[in-house]
Write a protein that holds these residues in place. Sequence first.
Motif, PDB file in Angstrom:
ATOM      1  N   LEU A 146      -6.095  -4.007  10.736  1.00  0.00           N
ATOM      2  CA  LEU A 146      -5.614  -2.776  10.136  1.00  0.00           C
ATOM      3  C   LEU A 146      -6.428  -1.616  10.686  1.00  0.00           C
ATOM      4  N   GLN A 154      -3.476   1.496   3.760  1.00  0.00           N
ATOM      5  CA  GLN A 154      -2.442   0.877   4.591  1.00  0.00           C
ATOM      6  C   GLN A 154      -2.201  -0.562   4.161  1.00  0.00           C
ATOM      7  N   TYR A 155      -3.274  -1.276   3.873  1.00  0.00           N
ATOM      8  CA  TYR A 155      -3.140  -2.670   3.407  1.00  0.00           C
ATOM      9  C   TYR A 155      -2.365  -2.733   2.091  1.00  0.00           C
ATOM     10  N   ARG A 182      -0.156  -0.637   0.848  1.00  0.00           N
ATOM     11  CA  ARG A 182       1.271  -0.349   1.059  1.00  0.00           C
ATOM     12  C   ARG A 182       1.984  -1.536   1.703  1.00  0.00           C
ATOM     13  N   ARG A 183       1.293  -2.189   2.640  1.00  0.00           N
ATOM     14  CA  ARG A 183       1.929  -3.243   3.430  1.00  0.00           C
ATOM     15  C   ARG A 183       2.009  -4.582   2.695  1.00  0.00           C
ATOM     16  N   GLU A 184       0.931  -4.929   1.976  1.00  0.00           N
ATOM     17  CA  GLU A 184       0.839  -6.272   1.392  1.00  0.00           C
ATOM     18  C   GLU A 184       1.106  -6.294  -0.112  1.00  0.00           C
ATOM     19  N   ASN A 185       1.028  -5.138  -0.765  1.00  0.00           N
ATOM     20  CA  ASN A 185       1.324  -5.052  -2.198  1.00  0.00           C
ATOM     21  C   ASN A 185       0.547  -6.087  -3.023  1.00  0.00           C
TER      22      ASN A 185
END
Length: 397
Positions: free
Chosen positions: A66, A108-109, A111-114
């Motif tokens: 990331l 970012q993590y 948002r991406r992995e929830n």
Amino acid sequence: MNNNKFLGLAARGHSLDVLPLSVPGTHLLEAFPGSARVFTLTTKIWRRRQLRNLRRLPDSVCVSHLGPRWTDGRIVRFRVAAALKRLRKDFSPLKSKNVARAALSVAQYIRRENPEVILASHPPSVISALLAKRLVGKEALPVICVLHSMGDINSHELTLLLPEATHIVTVSHAMADMVTSQMSIPRQRITPIYNPVFTPELESLASATPAHPWLRKKGLSVILAAGQLHKVKDHSTLLRAFARLAGRPGMRLVILGEGPERASLEALVRELGLEGKVDMPGWEPNPFAFMSRARLFVLSSRSEGLSGVLIQALACGCPVASTDCPTGSREILEDGRWGALAPVGDDAALAKAMEEALEARPDRDALRRRASFFSVERAAEQYEKVLLKGLSLAPGP
């Protein structure tokens, strides 16, 4: 986060994503459970530095990278500052490109992995996680924060952000009380959980032959200390206390560790006339072999969160003496039941505590049983309850 917590939570069936904010050391990577996913949170340069260590991970561990789109430090800080208008302009993490970049990467993590919940341990991780939650604006995401030391409590950055944590874990009850009094955070939002120090591997490590000749020579009484050669560990008080006992036949002192105070401590050894009776061999990969054969282990710290080496010495069946430093020593020793306590910075009192311990007949099995209280299983069970509580406290979408 303590490696043992990873293993304990994974053993209870939880899926773990690990987000190290610095280059992970080999010892940390080798301890990752095989089911974990590792997300690196920095730039391409950082990735190149860690490639060798990442190869040591089990094949089952998934590694993802990331990083924010912005790599220039000024842009990163401006991006975070613009998104967090409510923060004061002098808020130091915004001046640190590393913490700001980590916060953007964690965002970012998220948002991406929830993820269902974030467990952040140590100040940089706590700050990054709480900043990332603000950036994402995800009110329902629980963030559980772990405080390990007195320095964590005194951090200006954490004073500003920590009240936003869903729940807080401290490594001792005394530290929990201090967080409540100094940060005005309600006690019901804080759970003390002792670090999982006692592990099955410790016994086999303790049975190894120590490298130091003093511990293999009959007729010597070796007093042991272990920790960074730093002012907070206050080895100077230990040296002065030992000087009061050095006239006894066969008395020796070994201090394991390395740090910025080495030169001043070596000068104090000469000043006190302790040459030949004190040795500071540096960092030792297996201190447990030393602990299992030492006559006494001494902790002289001015402050601790929860002293892992004190618990490890007990686990090796070694009698202990300690300063009554904030915050964990008194709890570990149960008000002196398992080892003598002395006021911080008082070499005469510490010498007396050491003398009492040397003259007592230790029940080494009882010391080991006390250390077993600080187990991986107990800590994992308590962390599981806190994580589930955090999920129940999170508001709905």
